[in-house]
Design an enzyme around this catalytic site. Sequence first.
Site, PDB file in Angstrom:
ATOM      1  N   SER A   1      46.866 -56.929 100.079  1.00 16.91           N
ATOM      2  CA  SER A   1      47.099 -55.673  99.351  1.00 16.91           C
ATOM      3  C   SER A   1      46.536 -54.422  99.540  1.00 16.91           C
ATOM      4  O   SER A   1      46.351 -54.313  98.163  1.00 16.91           O
ATOM      5  CB  SER A   1      48.097 -55.600  98.466  1.00 16.91           C
ATOM      6  OG  SER A   1      49.373 -56.804  99.341  1.00 16.91           O
TER       7      SER A   1
ATOM      8  N   ASP B   1      50.953 -55.911 102.189  1.00 17.73           N
ATOM      9  CA  ASP B   1      52.090 -55.657 100.680  1.00 17.73           C
ATOM     10  C   ASP B   1      53.235 -55.552 101.278  1.00 17.73           C
ATOM     11  O   ASP B   1      55.086 -55.756 101.307  1.00 17.73           O
ATOM     12  CB  ASP B   1      52.093 -56.940  99.655  1.00 17.73           C
ATOM     13  CG  ASP B   1      51.135 -54.997  98.689  1.00 17.73           C
ATOM     14  OD1 ASP B   1      51.294 -54.309  99.534  1.00 17.73           O
ATOM     15  OD2 ASP B   1      51.080 -54.666  97.712  1.00 17.73           O
TER      16      ASP B   1
ATOM     17  N   ARG C   1      38.030 -50.064 101.797  1.00 18.94           N
ATOM     18  CA  ARG C   1      37.959 -50.049 100.190  1.00 18.94           C
ATOM     19  C   ARG C   1      38.812 -50.894  99.627  1.00 18.94           C
ATOM     20  O   ARG C   1      39.739 -50.537  99.891  1.00 18.94           O
ATOM     21  CB  ARG C   1      37.960 -47.785  99.983  1.00 18.94           C
ATOM     22  CG  ARG C   1      39.305 -47.889 100.178  1.00 18.94           C
ATOM     23  CD  ARG C   1      39.433 -46.724  99.613  1.00 18.94           C
ATOM     24  NE  ARG C   1      41.039 -45.456  99.279  1.00 18.94           N
ATOM     25  CZ  ARG C   1      41.500 -45.556 100.674  1.00 18.94           C
ATOM     26  NH1 ARG C   1      40.919 -45.391 101.455  1.00 18.94           N
ATOM     27  NH2 ARG C   1      42.876 -44.887 100.967  1.00 18.94           N
TER      28      ARG C   1
HETATM   29  C1  BGC Z   1      46.618 -50.223  97.914  1.00 20.68           C
HETATM   30  C2  BGC Z   1      47.608 -50.880  99.509  1.00 20.68           C
HETATM   31  C3  BGC Z   1      48.721 -51.463  98.824  1.00 20.68           C
HETATM   32  C4  BGC Z   1      48.877 -51.450  97.138  1.00 20.68           C
HETATM   33  C5  BGC Z   1      50.458 -51.944  96.472  1.00 20.68           C
HETATM   34  C6  BGC Z   1      46.979 -50.236  96.822  1.00 20.68           C
HETATM   35  O1  BGC Z   1      46.306 -50.415  95.129  1.00 20.68           O
HETATM   36  O2  BGC Z   1      45.821 -49.887  98.244  1.00 20.68           O
HETATM   37  O3  BGC Z   1      47.658 -51.510  99.891  1.00 20.68           O
HETATM   38  O4  BGC Z   1      49.898 -52.327  99.079  1.00 20.68           O
HETATM   39  O5  BGC Z   1      48.812 -50.993  96.462  1.00 20.68           O
HETATM   40  O6  BGC Z   1      50.287 -53.613  96.145  1.00 20.68           O
END
Ligand code: BGC
Length: 495
Positions: free
Chosen positions: A153, A206, A168
């Site tokens: 995620s 996610d 990143r």
């Molecule tokens: C991430 C996402 C993720 C979200 C929730 C963010 O910091 O960049 O990819 O879906 O958090 O977990």
Amino acid sequence: MSSPVLDEAARIAQQFDYPAAEVQRGVAEYIREMEEGLAKEGTTLSQIPTFVTEVPNGTEKGLYLAVDLGGTNFRVCSIDLHGDNTFSLTQSKIMIPRELMAAGTSKDLFLFLARQIEAFLRIHHNDHFEAHLLRCREGSKREELFDLGFTFSFPVRQLGINKGTLIRWTKGFDIPDAVGQDVCALLQDAINDLDLPVRVAALVNDTVGTLMARSYTSPDEHGTLLGAIFGTGTNGAYVEKLDKIKKMDSFDTYDDYDKSTGEMVINAEWGSFDNHLSVLPNTKYDQELDADSNNPGVQMFEKRVSGMFLGEILRRALLDMHRNESVNLFKPSETSDVEVPENSGIYKQWGIDTSFLSIVEKDKSAGREQTKTALSDHLRIQRPSDTDCQAVQILVHAIGKRAARLSAVPLGAILISTGKLKKDELVDIGVDGSLVEFYPYFEGYIRDTLKELPEIGAEGEKKVRIGISKDGSGVGAALIALVAAKEDAAKEKVL
Ligand code: BGC
């Protein structure tokens, strides 16, 4: 009753107001950034194509593995999809050691993850595991691998269903050598190093998992439009028309995919909405939090909305009041012998957990008993006065409400831009994360805000069904692993 403390709390709270006109400005900008992100790469809203071109209908069947990296815990699960909208799930969860989240190397992190998969297989699927080891020892080529969905995620430039390079890190993770690498290959290499009977079949955000899981468990004619996380971080994934994803025409390298549905799930990465701050509210506490974070200037929307940051915004506002000579927040007086020890979390960056905000917001008792207990448990602050507690409640309420109203911006923009509310009688949204689940009235504030948008209004808002999609990332990852395995099998037949 007015007092300098309460007046100051009210003055600060006002800075967190996010009125309807600002919400509308936010939605218009979000729609602009959505389109920009679909047209080209390197934009503030990433709008990542996921290569998932279909949402499930509940009849999918089979046993799959899933792992989930993205918050405080690493989860390993096996999911048995029963094919009738239900599933059973076995899981283990482990906290990720801080030193692996930042400062370590990608090799250390991924080996740690593979070891957890090994431990899980040994406990829950040992027969399969031992049979595999035996086959390996006998030199047999016949492999029976578990297909695994990898929920990762963080923002990834996805190049295929099980291929994607890390753009990143977010949410406190920081392992520089992983940036730019294919995270599926990193996990598969670590799995192979340990000889595990596992194939990384799908890479899943996610939010995409949440969308898929929601669609599997509550299918109706229209499927689910959007999956969103409001937890440690925030983000959303939604179903977009393929012909609107203009940037895919100019992608140089990506895997082939099934175009028959004419749609693809887009991972918006809305945590980075409006990084240039053209419409987002920006108090001095937001600015200080960002400047002291390990990724200043990015994830600006997330830093105003998600669980990892709300406690820190509150801490900075409380500390500001505490240090202000003209207001007596948490200061002993004739009527109060409050005590703030030097090791109180109020003095430490990230010293307030978001669960503190949920407890305080929930406290409707006359004596503000839960707030007092939370101040003692979370911040070691003893015997605060009633006015102190009231001031804390005022600030908590303002920060939480702003977060929920901001959350309505991407939801509203996606509802409007996809035209779904006009076409369908009901639009389904799956959500997950500690804020929507535990923060009092979070969904209520989102709904109130959606009603204020002229393109949605009270009539449109009634058509929106929002439901918690528990374990979305695990089940969703299993569902995508299933689709990927099916596609692979189909390709092999053709060859
Ligand atoms: C991430 C996402 C993720 C979200 C929730 C963010 O910091 O960049 O990819 O879906 O958090 O977990």
